[in-house]
Design an enzyme around this catalytic site. Structure first.
Site, PDB file in Angstrom:
ATOM      1  N   ALA A 109     -27.172 -18.392  21.741  1.00  9.50           N
ATOM      2  CA  ALA A 109     -26.767 -17.955  20.404  1.00  9.50           C
ATOM      3  C   ALA A 109     -26.088 -19.098  19.666  1.00  9.50           C
ATOM      4  O   ALA A 109     -25.139 -19.705  20.171  1.00  9.50           O
ATOM      5  CB  ALA A 109     -25.814 -16.767  20.503  1.00  9.50           C
ATOM      6  N   GLU A 110     -26.588 -19.377  18.457  1.00 10.36           N
ATOM      7  CA  GLU A 110     -25.933 -20.349  17.581  1.00 10.36           C
ATOM      8  C   GLU A 110     -25.280 -19.565  16.444  1.00 10.36           C
ATOM      9  O   GLU A 110     -25.948 -19.144  15.506  1.00 10.36           O
ATOM     10  CB  GLU A 110     -26.946 -21.344  17.020  1.00 10.36           C
ATOM     11  CG  GLU A 110     -26.301 -22.418  16.146  1.00 10.36           C
ATOM     12  CD  GLU A 110     -27.319 -23.195  15.332  1.00 10.36           C
ATOM     13  OE1 GLU A 110     -27.578 -24.351  15.680  1.00 10.36           O
ATOM     14  OE2 GLU A 110     -27.846 -22.631  14.348  1.00 10.36           O
ATOM     15  N   ASP A 111     -23.993 -19.339  16.570  1.00  5.92           N
ATOM     16  CA  ASP A 111     -23.276 -18.529  15.593  1.00  5.92           C
ATOM     17  C   ASP A 111     -21.964 -19.217  15.247  1.00  5.92           C
ATOM     18  O   ASP A 111     -21.065 -19.325  16.092  1.00  5.92           O
ATOM     19  CB  ASP A 111     -23.021 -17.123  16.152  1.00  5.92           C
ATOM     20  CG  ASP A 111     -22.199 -16.271  15.206  1.00  5.92           C
ATOM     21  OD1 ASP A 111     -22.190 -16.582  13.994  1.00  5.92           O
ATOM     22  OD2 ASP A 111     -21.566 -15.302  15.667  1.00  5.92           O
TER      23      ASP A 111
END
Length: 899
Positions: free
Chosen positions: A611-613
């Protein structure tokens, strides 16, 4: 007995179980001409019991699935008490259950839901035809136009209200293969051909009638096929009894008609001496005695029932009717030859439209003013790529090499899959990485967007090569022991209408939200409508497609903040959980991410999702069953931003060691699931500069002060990478070229640079010379720390020494001790660093070694250190080490002393 005299009736909708299962098994259907009769025995009395057992099984499986599920489990575990956020999680869990119920109304299971690509798009059908299906609920008329039909919108079409359009908006078009001149139609109306397996089988010369006769002779036992061969026997006898010459002529002659049970017993008594094969394998019990109606139970013979269920269906005989590829080529010309160009033609309320199909797997985007088109990819079995290697095992830790295929070459041009396979993959293996992450692989119209404005989600970009070229890349990577991840963009899509999904069927809300909600506030891209079941079907099938078709090993989900929030992540956060559950949160997007992770990890247990958040949504890497989103890793985006900020705007002597540590170990609860990087493609591509360009780009070693600037740059480049690598979680990432200090940024060809490719490449020639060779050697040594010694998988780092005044940081990880002196000028002759174990510590890595571009100040007599019994930094013992300025050292406990 039931006779099937026509083809099996089925729905063509992609959610149809029968069709999808037949596709999966390679069976197009059990189709016979009208003159062929097939006998099937039905047990009406058995059906209610089977249905009841099925419902009971489903109920039991549901309750088993719910066992251990706690929508707020991770909040409880972490001791977080927030009533509003907890309520949000419970409501989201309930909504997710309702969503699954809706899915199961239209799909048999999650596998069916995630496999839309098996039917949608263009596929070769076994009955000498090509089937096409796509979704366009806003159109009135659909057709396939291409170079194979003169781009005619009427030759291969389907219309609303007819067989070609269902209630959900899916268009279905059949393109029949053409008979060659002089050839006769097949004897069997639904003749099937095997195009791939046993493709050289050809025509056996045995007719369909002979095969069916063989099936009747060999498959059925004596007496079992009685009513197939004499299917009018019972009706004829009944007719004779009722209307024959000896039949009753008046009601008085007819008399009272006995009840069914009496008639059955009389018939059984009359035929008690008949052979067993003439008697039915069942008995009838009347439970309706004394009532104005009858209730009958049909009881079958246990032996006969067992025999019936053990009997295999006569599939081998059906398969024997298939002909091979040679027979097909001899008789037919393909309706859509391999390499054909085509588009989807829609007639909408606003007029006709031509679109590239949403499920197309090979696309030529608009180029030099020409309109985009899809390419039918169906190579012959001899030419199709065949996989050679199996997937590598998932390692305990990930060392990811991030790549962009187009800029991976040395020449000023767009590089290809083939060139990447030959030149870059061996370098990645040599450098010590165990995975590659590819950005910009799905088709995108504009090259300068780096691939983040996707137009065709199921197509590998044609500017790099063919689908088989990409398969070869993945296969060769697996052969080298490298996992292959894709940077997947499901958070938004390109706004292009001619080649992308925007206004696909003429309506503004087909795949995307209507109005302002359907547009990204800053990037102009389109925002998916995650609450629509067909959009979810498209996106989750897309994830499954790259794994199934191209054997990729995982995904990094790009820019989750853009999809999770209606403000696209461009808002201030107050570090309050209310920011993650207020009116700006898109609950449908969260449910999509949960569903995607759940389905992917069930269908492909070894898959990895990252996840790139930028907002670090709570529960990113928590299990779905505990209220999380289900990702395996999350990206620490703050680290690279911190390093850029320090290098650009903070003097070296003012760097805060406390800030460095707190940023690198940002979230201790999930530190082991953190993917760290000092710099990725953002620092090199997105209008920025690589660290090497910032630190020593343009520095002349012979100029006044040039050597000092170069020494500073080399030292910091190594120290930043070492502390980021060793203080993070079980995953690390590096962008292509940065491991050897690529001196130039990446600049894609645009109008502003006259479409120049001069900076859209990598300077691989620098690897073997001077500074860049030293930096590469050091980076390779870093990878070996994990490869041979398992640094990243040895638990979390224990940071026990952070001194802002001296600018020294020290921490341990298992038996390894890491010491960093960031001070620009101060060296320390005997610096006390605490250690827990008393013993001998051997230096295994020194950033100041000459072979790494250092000064060689630390001599070999400093490589072995013996602990002193002195409590420092909360540790029972300490080491007195020599720490030159801007250097880092790694020690290993090689001998434990018992005191």
């Amino acid at each position: 007995m039931v006779s099937l005299s026509n083809q099996t009736r089925f729905s063509f909708h992609p959610n149809n179980l029968v069709v999808s299962e037949k596709r999966r098994l390679g069976i197009s259907g059990v189709n016979f001409p009208r003159k062929i009769k097939l006998k099937i025995t039905c047990f009406a009395a058995e059906r209610p019991r089977q249905e009841k057992q099925k419902k009971k099984s489903q109920s039991q499986s549901t309750s088993d699935a719910e066992a251990g599920v706690d929508p707020v489990g991770f909040l409880t575990r972490l001791g977080i008490a927030d009533r509003i956020f907890a309520q949000f999680l419970r409501e989201r869990h309930k909504a997710l259950k309702d969503l699954k119920d809706e899915i199961f109304k239209r799909h048999f299971d999650f596998r069916d839901f995630a496999s839309g690509f098996e039917l949608l798009g263009m596929h070769r059908h076994m009955e000498h035809r090509v089937d096409f299906m796509d979704w366009g609920p806003g159109s009135r008329y659909g057709a396939i136009i291409g170079d194979f039909n003169g781009w005619s919108p009427t030759e291969n079409a389907a219309r609303e209200g007819l067989f070609g359009h269902d209630d959900y908006g899916y268009w279905f078009i059949i393109l029949e293969d053409k008979l060659r001149e002089g050839e006769e139609p097949d004897e069997l109306y639904f003749q099937q051909y095997n195009y791939v397996d046993d493709y050289d089988k050809g025509d056996s010369g045995v007719s369909a009638e002979e095969i069916f006769q063989k099936a009747n002779d060999e498959y059925w036992e004596p007496g079992e096929d009685r009513f197939i061969k004499n299917r009018f026997e019972v009706p004829a006898k009944l007719y004779e009894q009722m209307f024959g010459p000896n039949s009753p002529q008046t009601l008085e002659e007819l008399g009272d008609i006995p009840d069914a049970e009496t008639r059955y017993k009389q018939w059984k008594e009359e035929h008690k001496d008949d052979p067993p094969s003439n008697l039915p394998p069942c008995d009838i019990i009347d439970k309706g005695q004394g009532k104005p109606y009858d209730i009958f139970n049909v009881v079958t013979s246990p032996e006969w029932t067992k025999k019936f269920y053990e009997k295999e269906p006569p599939i081998p005989y059906w398969l024997e009717t298939r002909k091979g590829r040679k027979a097909w080529l001899q008789k037919y010309i393909s309706a859509v030859p391999h390499g054909s160009k085509y588009r989807l033609y829609f007639n909408t309320p606003d007029g006709p439209l031509e679109r590239v199909p949403a499920w197309a797997t090979y696309v030529q985007p608009e180029d030099e003013g020409k309109q985009a088109y899809a390419i039918h990819w169906e190579p012959s079995p001899e030419a199709a790529y065949k996989w050679k290697y199996s997937k590598p095992k998932v390692p305990k830790s990930l060392r990811i090499y991030e790549c962009h295929v187009g800029i991976s070459g040395s020449e000023p041009k767009v590089s290809t899959f083939e060139e990447f396979t030959k030149k870059v993959l061996p370098h990645v293996k040599r450098a010590g990485y165990n995975a590659i992450q590819l950005i910009g692989v799905p088709e995108h119209k504009d090259y300068f967007t780096v691939g983040y404005r996707v137009t065709n989600f199921f197509a590998a970009s044609s500017r790099y090569g063919t689908p088989d070229d990409f398969k070869r890349l993945v296969d060769e990577a697996h052969g080298l022991g490298l996992l292959v991840f894709l940077d997947i963009v499901h958070s938004y899509a390109a706004a292009d209408q001619m080649v992308g999904l925007s206004l696909f069927d003429g309506s503004n809300d087909c795949y995307f939200h209507y109005g302002k909600r359907g547009h990204h506030k800053h990037w102009g891209t389109r925002m998916f409508k995650y609450g629509d079941l067909d959009v979810l079907h498209f996106l989750i099938s897309n994830l499954n497609w790259w794994i199934t078709e191209y054997q990729v090993d995982g995904y990094q989900f790009h820019s989750l903040a853009s999809m999770i929030y209606t403000h696209n992540g461009f808002a201030s956060f107050n570090n309050d959980l209310d920011d993650y559950c207020n009116q700006y949160v898109d609950r449908d997007a969260l449910m999509y991410l949960i569903l995607a992770n759940e389905i992917l990890h069930v269908q492909h247990p070894n898959i990895i999702t990252i996840a790139e958040d930028a907002t670090y949504y709570p529960g990113l890497c928590e299990p779905v069953s505990q209220g999380g989103l289900g990702f395996d890793y999350y990206v620490n985006l703050s680290a690279s931003e911190m390093w850029v900020s320090l290098l650009d705007s903070v003097p070296d002597n003012e760097w805060s060691m406390s800030k460095i540590v707190s940023t690198l170990v940002a979230n201790k609860e999930y530190a082991d699931k953190m993917l760290s990087y000092a710099e990725n493609h953002n620092q090199s591509i997105s209008g920025g500069r690589s660290f090497a360009e910032i630190l020593f780009g343009g520095v002349d070693n012979g100029s006044p002060g040039g050597k000092e600037l170069l020494d500073r740059g080399i030292s910091l480049h190594k120290m930043i990478r070492l502390i980021t690598f060793t203080s993070g979680g079980r995953a690390y990432l590096n962008f292509m070229g940065n491991e050897f200090g690529h001196p130039e940024r990446v600049e894609f060809p645009t109008q502003s640079n006259s479409f120049s490719f001069s900076l859209a490449n990598r300077r691989w020639d620098l690897l073997e010379s001077g500074v860049h060779h030293h930096l590469f050697s050091f980076d390779k040594e870093l990878m070996d720390l994990d490869k041979s010694k398992g640094i990243l998988s040895r638990g979390l780092p224990s940071i026990h020494h952070v001194n802002d005044a001296n600018m020294v940081i020290s921490f341990s990880r298992g038996p390894f001790l890491f010491i960093f002196n960031f001070h620009p000028s101060n060296s320390y002759e005997k610096y006390d660093v605490g250690v827990e174990e008393a013993g001998e510590y051997t230096m295994i890595l020194n950033s100041d070694e000459v072979k790494y571009g250092g000064q060689g100040i630390v001599t070999e007599d400093h490589y072995l250190q013996r602990s002193i019994s002195k409590r420092i930094d909360g540790q029972r013992n300490c080491l007195e080490v020599f720490l030159p300025s801007r250097t880092a050292q790694v020690y290993k406990l090689t001998r434990i002393l018992r005191i």
